[in-house]
Each structure stands twice: as C-alpha cells, then as structure tokens.
Design a protein around this motif. Structure first.
Motif, PDB file in Angstrom:
ATOM      1  N   UNK A 100       1.109  -0.636   0.023  1.00 12.43           N
ATOM      2  CA  UNK A 100       0.259  -0.399   0.323  1.00 12.43           C
ATOM      3  C   UNK A 100       1.113   1.212   0.138  1.00 12.43           C
ATOM      4  N   UNK A 101       0.462   2.173  -0.973  1.00 12.22           N
ATOM      5  CA  UNK A 101       1.382   3.203  -1.159  1.00 12.22           C
ATOM      6  C   UNK A 101       0.947   4.313   0.319  1.00 12.22           C
ATOM      7  N   UNK A 102       3.040   4.269   0.777  1.00 12.01           N
ATOM      8  CA  UNK A 102       3.725   4.687   2.273  1.00 12.01           C
ATOM      9  C   UNK A 102       3.416   3.748   2.990  1.00 12.01           C
ATOM     10  N   UNK A 103       3.639   2.560   2.867  1.00 12.57           N
ATOM     11  CA  UNK A 103       3.692   1.185   3.968  1.00 12.57           C
ATOM     12  C   UNK A 103       5.216   1.763   4.258  1.00 12.57           C
ATOM     13  N   UNK A 104       6.241   1.435   3.288  1.00 12.20           N
ATOM     14  CA  UNK A 104       7.368   1.110   3.011  1.00 12.20           C
ATOM     15  C   UNK A 104       8.148   2.617   2.617  1.00 12.20           C
ATOM     16  N   UNK A 105       8.713   2.868   3.504  1.00 10.84           N
ATOM     17  CA  UNK A 105      10.105   3.858   4.165  1.00 10.84           C
ATOM     18  C   UNK A 105      10.966   3.458   4.708  1.00 10.84           C
ATOM     19  N   UNK A 106      11.811   4.275   4.882  1.00 13.03           N
ATOM     20  CA  UNK A 106      13.112   4.100   6.203  1.00 13.03           C
ATOM     21  C   UNK A 106      13.090   3.841   7.250  1.00 13.03           C
ATOM     22  N   UNK A 107      12.332   4.218   7.847  1.00 14.10           N
ATOM     23  CA  UNK A 107      11.493   4.513   9.021  1.00 14.10           C
ATOM     24  C   UNK A 107      11.077   2.905   9.999  1.00 14.10           C
TER      25      UNK A 107
END
Length: 116
Positions: A100-107
């Motif tokens: 889902x858009x916004x799920x994967x990030x460096x945090x």
C-alpha cells in the motif's frame, strides 16, 4: 499511457543494493523492485496493509512467529497485515514488492527507498 515493464530488466538495471525502484502503481499500491544481499531486517508489523514479496531471482526466508518459510525464485508470499515478520536474505536476491502506498519507508523497513 499504458506501459509494459520487464521486471528482470528493471531490477538488473539497479546498480546498488537496497534501493527500491518504483515500477508501477495499482489501486493505491506501489510495485517496487529491489536487490538485497546479506540483510536481516528487524521484526516489524504493517498494521494497515498486506505485503507481497515476489522473488524474481534468488531466494530468501521469511521469518514469522511459526518459524522460517523459504521463498524461491518464481514464488511469492503475502504477509497479511498485522503479522509480525522479517525477511532474512543471505545471497543476492531480486524482488518485486507490492505494498500500500506509504507502507515501505526507511522508518519501517530499515532500507533506503527511492521515489522514481
């Protein structure tokens, strides 16, 4: 504009490890390819979304509460939202990931994420 994507060519064109190349979007989901080697992420949970790992080349283990699940080239695995998990990658493995858009990030992944 309708565009076709060759996953193998796209993932092979990535020169560095752990760089997520967005190759498409579908109904609020992001499709990304990434090369990973010798990496074990911390256990984590995505509360809002399922996550799909498709192995383009190589293999890895997905560690969940029940143990390790080996996923090999040409196979995919879906991690249901709310599932505590972590990918365990030893040798070079090339992935398609759908989230889902916004799920994967460096945090929440421990990795770099390029918006391309």
């Amino acid at each position: 504009m309708i565009e076709k994507v060759n996953l193998k060519s796209r993932v092979d064109s990535i020169e560095k490890l752990y760089i997520y190349d967005k190759v498409g979007r579908l109904n609020g989901h992001v499709l990304s390819v990434v090369n990973v080697e010798n990496r074990t992420l911390d256990f984590h949970v995505h509360e809002e979304s399922d996550e799909l790992f498709y192995v383009i080349e190589g293999s890895f283990h997905l560690e969940v509460e029940e143990g390790l699940i080996k996923v090999e080239e040409g196979e995919f695995i879906i991690v249901p939202k709310g599932t505590r998990h972590r990918p365990v990658v030893k040798a070079l493995t090339k992935f398609l990931m759908i989230e889902l858009e916004g799920t994967l990030n460096k945090e929440n992944s421990g990795d770099l994420y390029e918006d391309q």
